[in-house]
Design a protein around this motif. Structure first.
Motif, PDB file in Angstrom:
ATOM      1  N   ASN A 167       0.821  -1.206   0.000  1.00 32.89           N
ATOM      2  CA  ASN A 167       0.000   0.000   0.000  1.00 32.89           C
ATOM      3  C   ASN A 167       0.857   1.260   0.000  1.00 32.89           C
ATOM      4  O   ASN A 167       0.446   2.307  -0.498  1.00 32.89           O
ATOM      5  CB  ASN A 167      -0.923   0.020   1.223  1.00 32.89           C
ATOM      6  CG  ASN A 167      -2.097  -0.918   1.027  1.00 32.89           C
ATOM      7  OD1 ASN A 167      -2.525  -1.143  -0.104  1.00 32.89           O
ATOM      8  ND2 ASN A 167      -2.595  -1.466   2.111  1.00 32.89           N
ATOM      9  N   LEU A 168       2.041   1.133   0.551  1.00 35.39           N
ATOM     10  CA  LEU A 168       2.983   2.256   0.558  1.00 35.39           C
ATOM     11  C   LEU A 168       3.599   2.464  -0.827  1.00 35.39           C
ATOM     12  O   LEU A 168       4.004   3.561  -1.179  1.00 35.39           O
ATOM     13  CB  LEU A 168       4.122   1.968   1.542  1.00 35.39           C
ATOM     14  CG  LEU A 168       3.997   2.402   2.979  1.00 35.39           C
ATOM     15  CD1 LEU A 168       5.297   2.124   3.703  1.00 35.39           C
ATOM     16  CD2 LEU A 168       3.674   3.875   3.063  1.00 35.39           C
ATOM     17  N   PHE A 169       3.720   1.364  -1.556  1.00 38.99           N
ATOM     18  CA  PHE A 169       4.366   1.405  -2.875  1.00 38.99           C
ATOM     19  C   PHE A 169       3.428   0.819  -3.928  1.00 38.99           C
ATOM     20  O   PHE A 169       3.641  -0.295  -4.411  1.00 38.99           O
ATOM     21  CB  PHE A 169       5.672   0.599  -2.849  1.00 38.99           C
ATOM     22  CG  PHE A 169       6.654   1.060  -1.803  1.00 38.99           C
ATOM     23  CD1 PHE A 169       7.440   2.180  -2.020  1.00 38.99           C
ATOM     24  CD2 PHE A 169       6.797   0.365  -0.618  1.00 38.99           C
ATOM     25  CE1 PHE A 169       8.351   2.603  -1.061  1.00 38.99           C
ATOM     26  CE2 PHE A 169       7.712   0.781   0.350  1.00 38.99           C
ATOM     27  CZ  PHE A 169       8.482   1.907   0.123  1.00 38.99           C
ATOM     28  N   PRO A 170       2.387   1.567  -4.296  1.00 39.57           N
ATOM     29  CA  PRO A 170       1.368   1.031  -5.214  1.00 39.57           C
ATOM     30  C   PRO A 170       1.947   0.571  -6.554  1.00 39.57           C
ATOM     31  O   PRO A 170       1.420  -0.371  -7.151  1.00 39.57           O
ATOM     32  CB  PRO A 170       0.398   2.193  -5.390  1.00 39.57           C
ATOM     33  CG  PRO A 170       0.992   3.371  -4.717  1.00 39.57           C
ATOM     34  CD  PRO A 170       2.078   2.916  -3.816  1.00 39.57           C
ATOM     35  N   ASP A 171       3.024   1.204  -7.008  1.00 40.74           N
ATOM     36  CA  ASP A 171       3.641   0.798  -8.279  1.00 40.74           C
ATOM     37  C   ASP A 171       4.072  -0.665  -8.241  1.00 40.74           C
ATOM     38  O   ASP A 171       4.023  -1.368  -9.259  1.00 40.74           O
ATOM     39  CB  ASP A 171       4.868   1.653  -8.577  1.00 40.74           C
ATOM     40  CG  ASP A 171       4.490   2.896  -9.368  1.00 40.74           C
ATOM     41  OD1 ASP A 171       3.277   3.185  -9.442  1.00 40.74           O
ATOM     42  OD2 ASP A 171       5.399   3.561  -9.893  1.00 40.74           O
ATOM     43  N   VAL A 198       9.623   8.878  -3.505  1.00 38.51           N
ATOM     44  CA  VAL A 198      10.412   8.066  -2.575  1.00 38.51           C
ATOM     45  C   VAL A 198      10.372   8.712  -1.181  1.00 38.51           C
ATOM     46  O   VAL A 198      10.214   8.051  -0.161  1.00 38.51           O
ATOM     47  CB  VAL A 198      11.866   7.928  -3.066  1.00 38.51           C
ATOM     48  CG1 VAL A 198      12.728   7.227  -2.035  1.00 38.51           C
ATOM     49  CG2 VAL A 198      11.910   7.158  -4.383  1.00 38.51           C
ATOM     50  N   MET A 199      10.485  10.030  -1.196  1.00 44.14           N
ATOM     51  CA  MET A 199      10.467  10.782   0.050  1.00 44.14           C
ATOM     52  C   MET A 199       9.157  10.581   0.809  1.00 44.14           C
ATOM     53  O   MET A 199       9.143  10.366   2.019  1.00 44.14           O
ATOM     54  CB  MET A 199      10.649  12.254  -0.297  1.00 44.14           C
ATOM     55  CG  MET A 199      11.172  13.079   0.810  1.00 44.14           C
ATOM     56  SD  MET A 199      11.720  14.663   0.144  1.00 44.14           S
ATOM     57  CE  MET A 199      10.355  15.672   0.624  1.00 44.14           C
ATOM     58  N   GLU A 200       8.053  10.645   0.085  1.00 46.21           N
ATOM     59  CA  GLU A 200       6.747  10.449   0.717  1.00 46.21           C
ATOM     60  C   GLU A 200       6.646   9.068   1.354  1.00 46.21           C
ATOM     61  O   GLU A 200       6.123   8.917   2.458  1.00 46.21           O
ATOM     62  CB  GLU A 200       5.626  10.591  -0.322  1.00 46.21           C
ATOM     63  CG  GLU A 200       5.188  12.024  -0.530  1.00 46.21           C
ATOM     64  CD  GLU A 200       4.319  12.177  -1.766  1.00 46.21           C
ATOM     65  OE1 GLU A 200       3.619  11.202  -2.146  1.00 46.21           O
ATOM     66  OE2 GLU A 200       4.362  13.265  -2.367  1.00 46.21           O
ATOM     67  N   LEU A 254      12.108  -2.575 -14.443  1.00 46.75           N
ATOM     68  CA  LEU A 254      11.454  -1.459 -13.752  1.00 46.75           C
ATOM     69  C   LEU A 254      12.204  -0.153 -14.014  1.00 46.75           C
ATOM     70  O   LEU A 254      13.383  -0.164 -14.369  1.00 46.75           O
ATOM     71  CB  LEU A 254      11.438  -1.729 -12.238  1.00 46.75           C
ATOM     72  CG  LEU A 254      10.680  -2.965 -11.746  1.00 46.75           C
ATOM     73  CD1 LEU A 254      10.916  -3.139 -10.241  1.00 46.75           C
ATOM     74  CD2 LEU A 254       9.190  -2.849 -12.042  1.00 46.75           C
ATOM     75  N   SER A 255      11.529   0.965 -13.786  1.00 50.78           N
ATOM     76  CA  SER A 255      12.194   2.266 -13.878  1.00 50.78           C
ATOM     77  C   SER A 255      13.102   2.445 -12.662  1.00 50.78           C
ATOM     78  O   SER A 255      13.010   1.691 -11.686  1.00 50.78           O
ATOM     79  CB  SER A 255      11.151   3.383 -13.896  1.00 50.78           C
ATOM     80  OG  SER A 255      10.575   3.523 -12.612  1.00 50.78           O
ATOM     81  N   GLY A 256      13.977   3.447 -12.716  1.00 49.04           N
ATOM     82  CA  GLY A 256      14.893   3.700 -11.606  1.00 49.04           C
ATOM     83  C   GLY A 256      14.161   3.901 -10.282  1.00 49.04           C
ATOM     84  O   GLY A 256      14.553   3.358  -9.249  1.00 49.04           O
ATOM     85  N   GLY A 257      13.098   4.665 -10.333  1.00 48.58           N
ATOM     86  CA  GLY A 257      12.317   4.933  -9.121  1.00 48.58           C
ATOM     87  C   GLY A 257      11.665   3.679  -8.580  1.00 48.58           C
ATOM     88  O   GLY A 257      11.657   3.428  -7.367  1.00 48.58           O
ATOM     89  N   GLN A 258      11.122   2.870  -9.496  1.00 51.34           N
ATOM     90  CA  GLN A 258      10.471   1.629  -9.068  1.00 51.34           C
ATOM     91  C   GLN A 258      11.480   0.660  -8.470  1.00 51.34           C
ATOM     92  O   GLN A 258      11.187  -0.026  -7.481  1.00 51.34           O
ATOM     93  CB  GLN A 258       9.744   0.984 -10.250  1.00 51.34           C
ATOM     94  CG  GLN A 258       8.518   1.771 -10.699  1.00 51.34           C
ATOM     95  CD  GLN A 258       8.094   1.463 -12.123  1.00 51.34           C
ATOM     96  OE1 GLN A 258       8.778   0.719 -12.842  1.00 51.34           O
ATOM     97  NE2 GLN A 258       6.990   2.043 -12.552  1.00 51.34           N
ATOM     98  N   LYS A 259      12.676   0.613  -9.049  1.00 50.58           N
ATOM     99  CA  LYS A 259      13.729  -0.246  -8.487  1.00 50.58           C
ATOM    100  C   LYS A 259      14.066   0.195  -7.060  1.00 50.58           C
ATOM    101  O   LYS A 259      14.268  -0.629  -6.170  1.00 50.58           O
ATOM    102  CB  LYS A 259      14.994  -0.170  -9.344  1.00 50.58           C
ATOM    103  CG  LYS A 259      14.941  -1.022 -10.581  1.00 50.58           C
ATOM    104  CD  LYS A 259      16.261  -0.917 -11.348  1.00 50.58           C
ATOM    105  CE  LYS A 259      16.154  -1.646 -12.673  1.00 50.58           C
ATOM    106  NZ  LYS A 259      17.199  -1.276 -13.617  1.00 50.58           N
ATOM    107  N   GLN A 260      14.140   1.500  -6.869  1.00 49.54           N
ATOM    108  CA  GLN A 260      14.441   2.024  -5.542  1.00 49.54           C
ATOM    109  C   GLN A 260      13.343   1.652  -4.545  1.00 49.54           C
ATOM    110  O   GLN A 260      13.604   1.250  -3.419  1.00 49.54           O
ATOM    111  CB  GLN A 260      14.617   3.543  -5.609  1.00 49.54           C
ATOM    112  CG  GLN A 260      15.116   4.164  -4.318  1.00 49.54           C
ATOM    113  CD  GLN A 260      16.477   3.628  -3.909  1.00 49.54           C
ATOM    114  OE1 GLN A 260      17.465   3.818  -4.595  1.00 49.54           O
ATOM    115  NE2 GLN A 260      16.539   2.923  -2.796  1.00 49.54           N
ATOM    116  N   MET A 261      12.100   1.773  -4.990  1.00 46.43           N
ATOM    117  CA  MET A 261      10.964   1.417  -4.130  1.00 46.43           C
ATOM    118  C   MET A 261      11.025  -0.071  -3.780  1.00 46.43           C
ATOM    119  O   MET A 261      10.782  -0.457  -2.637  1.00 46.43           O
ATOM    120  CB  MET A 261       9.635   1.685  -4.850  1.00 46.43           C
ATOM    121  CG  MET A 261       9.551   3.069  -5.415  1.00 46.43           C
ATOM    122  SD  MET A 261       8.547   4.140  -4.418  1.00 46.43           S
ATOM    123  CE  MET A 261       8.491   5.590  -5.440  1.00 46.43           C
TER     124      MET A 261
END
Ligand code: ADP
Ligand code: MG
Length: 235
Positions: A120-124, A174-176, A136-143
């Motif tokens: 729920n924190l990371f809907p992607d 990511v910050m959120e 995955l995209s860079g952001g999704q990999k980080q998540m």
């Protein structure tokens, strides 16, 4: 507030190089402690020393009132410390689901419930559940990387530069997520992005040339231009 982690006079060598010369800091339960400092200052090595990947040669690491500096990494992890490395450390060939399932230390009902909550924190991640990590995209990999550590019920998370290489809008996402995690766990965050560090951090330590050089409440640093200029190169 209760003390969760205490690092005292930690020194670490990599090969023959004396990388960490004197690192001392404290982490209070429920807070986000931010480690700041220029490139090459020793922030990553500090996290790796705590988790036992670059074991310290001298000094103490006390976690939940017990010394952990002589333990191997897997035992340190078992005590309740999660690590999100700088290079993310996900499996490119595995799907999002598989990446998360292999990261789970237990497969019991409680952890599965926790997985639901993490998603729920990371809907992607839910959206790309069957997609390969490498696609995955860079952001999704980080998540995904953060979620892999967060899915286990740790007492402390060490997160190394989650904003690195991400577009500003993704950094915000990511910050959120980290801000929401903060309600539930204690975090040591290495972060070069000062905006992110100051928005999330409660307390800061500046690492300079392998030593902890300055410390204080985050709001003190925000207004201390001299300190920011001297150690972080920002005015
Ligand atoms: N594997 C290694 N071999 C030799 N030197 C290293 C190695 N890893 C890191 N260092 C050196 O240790 C210092 C601290 O690195 P690091 O902890 O990665 O800094 P930061 O994360 O603050 O940018 C740097 O001078 C870096 O060059
Ligand atoms: Mg680093």
């Amino acid at each position: 507030m209760e003390l969760l982690l205490k690092v005292e006079g930690m020194q670490t060598y990599i090969g023959q190089y004396h990388i960490l010369q004197d690192i001392s800091f404290e982490v209070k339960k429920g807070e986000v402690t931010v480690l700041l400092g220029r490139n090459g200052a020793g922030k990553t090595t500090t996290l790796r020393s705590i988790i036992g990947l670059n074991p310290p040669a001298k000094g103490k690491v006390i976690f939940k009132n017990e010394p952990i500096h002589a333990l191997p990494t897997y035992k340190i992890a078992k005590r309740g410390i999660g690590f999100v490395p700088e290079d993310q450390g996900i499996f490119n060939e595995l799907t999002v689901e598989e990446n998360l399932k292999v990261a789970m230390q237990k497969q019991d009902e409680k952890t599965l419930k926790r997985l639901d909550w993490v998603l729920n924190l990371f809907p992607d991640l839910k959206k790309f559940w069957k997609k390969q990590g490498g696609l995955l995209s860079g952001g999704q990999k980080q998540m995904l990387s953060i979620a892999r550590a967060y899915v286990n019920e740790n007492d402390l998370l060490l997160i190394d530069e989650p904003s690195k290489g991400l577009a500003p809008i993704v950094v915000e996402k990511v910050m959120e997520s980290i801000q929401r995690m903060k309600e539930e766990t204690t975090i040591v965050l290495v972060e070069q992005n000062f905006l992110m560090a100051s928005a999330i951090g409660d307390r800061f330590y500046i690492i300079d040339d392998g030593r902890t050089a300055a410390a204080g409440a985050m709001e003190e640093l925000v207004t201390n231009d001299q300190l920011k200029k001297k150690y972080l190169g920002i005015a």
